[in-house]
Design a protein around this motif. Structure first.
Motif, PDB file in Angstrom:
ATOM      1  N   LYS A 162       0.819  -1.219   0.000  1.00 53.70           N
ATOM      2  CA  LYS A 162       0.000   0.000   0.000  1.00 53.70           C
ATOM      3  C   LYS A 162       0.850   1.265   0.000  1.00 53.70           C
ATOM      4  O   LYS A 162       0.480   2.273  -0.603  1.00 53.70           O
ATOM      5  CB  LYS A 162      -0.933  -0.010   1.211  1.00 53.70           C
ATOM      6  N   ILE A 163       1.989   1.216   0.676  1.00 57.36           N
ATOM      7  CA  ILE A 163       2.853   2.396   0.738  1.00 57.36           C
ATOM      8  C   ILE A 163       3.340   2.781  -0.658  1.00 57.36           C
ATOM      9  O   ILE A 163       3.543   3.962  -0.962  1.00 57.36           O
ATOM     10  CB  ILE A 163       4.053   2.138   1.691  1.00 57.36           C
ATOM     11  N   PHE A 164       3.499   1.785  -1.515  1.00 58.31           N
ATOM     12  CA  PHE A 164       3.923   2.049  -2.890  1.00 58.31           C
ATOM     13  C   PHE A 164       2.875   2.883  -3.620  1.00 58.31           C
ATOM     14  O   PHE A 164       3.205   3.856  -4.304  1.00 58.31           O
ATOM     15  CB  PHE A 164       4.157   0.727  -3.623  1.00 58.31           C
ATOM     16  N   TYR A 165       1.604   2.523  -3.468  1.00 55.91           N
ATOM     17  CA  TYR A 165       0.534   3.266  -4.146  1.00 55.91           C
ATOM     18  C   TYR A 165       0.369   4.675  -3.576  1.00 55.91           C
ATOM     19  O   TYR A 165      -0.046   5.597  -4.284  1.00 55.91           O
ATOM     20  CB  TYR A 165      -0.782   2.499  -4.047  1.00 55.91           C
ATOM     21  N   THR A 166       0.712   4.858  -2.307  1.00 55.14           N
ATOM     22  CA  THR A 166       0.655   6.198  -1.707  1.00 55.14           C
ATOM     23  C   THR A 166       1.634   7.141  -2.399  1.00 55.14           C
ATOM     24  O   THR A 166       1.278   8.256  -2.801  1.00 55.14           O
ATOM     25  CB  THR A 166       0.976   6.119  -0.204  1.00 55.14           C
ATOM     26  N   PHE A 167       2.869   6.686  -2.545  1.00 56.67           N
ATOM     27  CA  PHE A 167       3.875   7.502  -3.233  1.00 56.67           C
ATOM     28  C   PHE A 167       3.574   7.596  -4.733  1.00 56.67           C
ATOM     29  O   PHE A 167       3.903   8.596  -5.370  1.00 56.67           O
ATOM     30  CB  PHE A 167       5.270   6.914  -3.005  1.00 56.67           C
TER      31      PHE A 167
ATOM     32  N   LEU B 145      10.999  10.972  -4.981  1.00 58.67           N
ATOM     33  CA  LEU B 145       9.829  10.099  -5.084  1.00 58.67           C
ATOM     34  C   LEU B 145      10.119   8.869  -5.942  1.00 58.67           C
ATOM     35  O   LEU B 145       9.650   7.767  -5.642  1.00 58.67           O
ATOM     36  CB  LEU B 145       8.642  10.879  -5.662  1.00 58.67           C
ATOM     37  N   LEU B 146      10.878   9.054  -7.009  1.00 59.59           N
ATOM     38  CA  LEU B 146      11.238   7.910  -7.845  1.00 59.59           C
ATOM     39  C   LEU B 146      12.089   6.908  -7.069  1.00 59.59           C
ATOM     40  O   LEU B 146      11.895   5.688  -7.187  1.00 59.59           O
ATOM     41  CB  LEU B 146      11.987   8.380  -9.092  1.00 59.59           C
ATOM     42  N   LYS B 147      13.027   7.422  -6.280  1.00 55.36           N
ATOM     43  CA  LYS B 147      13.850   6.532  -5.453  1.00 55.36           C
ATOM     44  C   LYS B 147      12.981   5.789  -4.441  1.00 55.36           C
ATOM     45  O   LYS B 147      13.160   4.584  -4.206  1.00 55.36           O
ATOM     46  CB  LYS B 147      14.919   7.346  -4.715  1.00 55.36           C
ATOM     47  N   THR B 148      12.035   6.510  -3.847  1.00 53.98           N
ATOM     48  CA  THR B 148      11.147   5.897  -2.860  1.00 53.98           C
ATOM     49  C   THR B 148      10.246   4.850  -3.507  1.00 53.98           C
ATOM     50  O   THR B 148      10.015   3.773  -2.944  1.00 53.98           O
ATOM     51  CB  THR B 148      10.282   6.974  -2.175  1.00 53.98           C
ATOM     52  N   LEU B 149       9.738   5.168  -4.690  1.00 50.85           N
ATOM     53  CA  LEU B 149       8.911   4.204  -5.419  1.00 50.85           C
ATOM     54  C   LEU B 149       9.705   2.947  -5.758  1.00 50.85           C
ATOM     55  O   LEU B 149       9.201   1.822  -5.637  1.00 50.85           O
ATOM     56  CB  LEU B 149       8.375   4.844  -6.703  1.00 50.85           C
ATOM     57  N   TYR B 150      10.934   3.148  -6.165  1.00 56.45           N
ATOM     58  CA  TYR B 150      11.789   2.009  -6.510  1.00 56.45           C
ATOM     59  C   TYR B 150      12.013   1.108  -5.298  1.00 56.45           C
ATOM     60  O   TYR B 150      11.879  -0.120  -5.376  1.00 56.45           O
ATOM     61  CB  TYR B 150      13.121   2.517  -7.055  1.00 56.45           C
ATOM     62  N   VAL B 151      12.349   1.735  -4.170  1.00 53.64           N
ATOM     63  CA  VAL B 151      12.628   0.961  -2.956  1.00 53.64           C
ATOM     64  C   VAL B 151      11.377   0.228  -2.473  1.00 53.64           C
ATOM     65  O   VAL B 151      11.429  -0.959  -2.121  1.00 53.64           O
ATOM     66  CB  VAL B 151      13.172   1.886  -1.844  1.00 53.64           C
ATOM     67  N   SER B 152      10.239   0.929  -2.457  1.00 54.86           N
ATOM     68  CA  SER B 152       9.006   0.325  -1.943  1.00 54.86           C
ATOM     69  C   SER B 152       8.464  -0.762  -2.867  1.00 54.86           C
ATOM     70  O   SER B 152       7.667  -1.598  -2.439  1.00 54.86           O
ATOM     71  CB  SER B 152       7.936   1.400  -1.730  1.00 54.86           C
ATOM     72  N   PHE B 153       8.902  -0.766  -4.115  1.00 53.73           N
ATOM     73  CA  PHE B 153       8.458  -1.807  -5.051  1.00 53.73           C
ATOM     74  C   PHE B 153       9.474  -2.941  -5.167  1.00 53.73           C
ATOM     75  O   PHE B 153       9.127  -4.122  -5.063  1.00 53.73           O
ATOM     76  CB  PHE B 153       8.216  -1.201  -6.437  1.00 53.73           C
ATOM     77  N   TYR B 154      10.738  -2.574  -5.344  1.00 50.54           N
ATOM     78  CA  TYR B 154      11.743  -3.582  -5.690  1.00 50.54           C
ATOM     79  C   TYR B 154      12.100  -4.499  -4.522  1.00 50.54           C
ATOM     80  O   TYR B 154      12.176  -5.721  -4.690  1.00 50.54           O
ATOM     81  CB  TYR B 154      13.007  -2.899  -6.219  1.00 50.54           C
ATOM     82  N   TYR B 155      12.314  -3.934  -3.340  1.00 50.39           N
ATOM     83  CA  TYR B 155      12.818  -4.754  -2.243  1.00 50.39           C
ATOM     84  C   TYR B 155      11.809  -5.793  -1.747  1.00 50.39           C
ATOM     85  O   TYR B 155      12.197  -6.942  -1.484  1.00 50.39           O
ATOM     86  CB  TYR B 155      13.318  -3.865  -1.105  1.00 50.39           C
TER      87      TYR B 155
END
Length: 312
Positions: A168-173, A205-215
């Motif tokens: 869910k945190i991914f969709y927030t960002f 935001l792109l870095k945050t999206l990457y981290v929240s999705f990839y890891y």
């Protein structure tokens, strides 16, 4: 390069130039042989991924074609000399690591400060002059938000039908990133400060999206060595594991140290006589036809390499 050169001179004086060169060549060959990526993958990592990783700041280097900007730098000897130093610091480090197949892009992070300074100078210049070139306005404030919005819509459609569902945190960002691009697209910004604030926000935001999705995805589906270690442990059970002329460091980490799945692991220098009532791990390139025919084999695909687990 400077630190390496200083170190290499001291080592050469200590052990001799010839032994140092021979040792360095052998080290290079062993690393190149044990690499987990092909040269094509290495080339991509040091070109496409480097460009993406250092964007959009890398694009500000185009400003060095601007004569007014160059004159502004030359008017201050401190800026000018430090810019030259930063250029050699980053680009020579880039070229040096590019020569080593398998080297990760993160290895040049210590020299990224050179790129930071080179890209910061144009930003400082535009803010000081309170001026933003028209081509930068069009690209970053119009074209880039449109591209981002299109990709975000496509991404949302893809995730709607994908088997893997991000957290869910991914969709927030994701929604926040969409909103910022939408605001920038329809609102006119004239000050360079707002422009650079927008760039900083989308990068973060792109870095945050990457981290929240990839890891989370990596933990579940892409942790090849961890999953491979558990697969080997399930097959080996309580028996001993021997490594035939191979030392897969990542596998060893998970097998013996991280999870202590297989406590008894030994290295075999020669594999002509296999230990009885145990398992032996072979690489694809060092297993013989006789072993493939006469023993029970468990083929393993771990990342890009093929292994064979032999039951003796």
């Amino acid at each position: 390069m400077g630190v390496f050169s200083f170190w290499s001179i001291l080592v050469s004086l200590k052990i001799g130039i010839k032994p140092f060169i021979v040792a360095w060549i052998n080290q290079y060959l062993s690393l190149a042989k044990a690499q987990e990526m092909s040269f094509t993958q290495h080339f991509k990592a040091y070109t496409i991924f480097a460009f993406l990783g250092y964007s959009p700041w890398l694009l500000f280097l185009i400003s060095y074609k601007n004569k007014n900007f160059v004159s502004f730098i030359k008017s201050d000897p401190l800026f000018y000399n430090f810019a030259i130093f930063s250029f050699f610091l980053f680009f020579l480090s880039y070229l040096f690591h590019f020569l080593f197949p398998g080297a990760r892009l993160r290895y040049i992070l210590p020299s990224a400060s050179g790129l930071i300074f080179l890209s910061t100078l144009p930003i400082y210049y535009y803010i000081k002059q309170n001026y933003l070139p028209g081509n930068l306005k069009i690209f970053f404030l119009k074209i880039l938000p449109i591209i981002n919005l299109i990709l975000l819509v496509i991404g949302f459609i893809y995730f709607s039908f994908s088997k893997y569902k991000p957290e869910k945190i991914f969709y927030t960002f994701y929604f926040l990133f969409f909103s910022i691009n939408l605001i920038v697209l329809f609102k006119k910004f004239s000050s360079p400060k707002y422009f650079f604030a927008f760039l900083l926000s989308i990068v973060l935001l792109l870095k945050t999206l990457y981290v929240s999705f990839y890891y989370p995805l990596h933990k579940e589906e892409m942790n090849h060595f961890r999953n491979g270690a558990f697969k080997i442990a399930n097959i080996v059970g309580n028996k001993e594991l021997y490594l035939c002329q191979t030392t897969p460091h990542h596998l060893l980490y998970y097998l013996k140290y991280k999870y202590k799945l297989v406590p008894h692991i030994y290295y075999l220098k020669t594999c002509s006589n296999l230990p009885k009532n145990s398992f032996i791990l072979f690489r694809e390139d060092n297993i013989s036809e006789d072993i493939l025919k006469n023993y029970k084999i468990y083929p393993l695909k771990i990342r890009t390499k093929n292994y064979f687990l032999v039951s003796s």
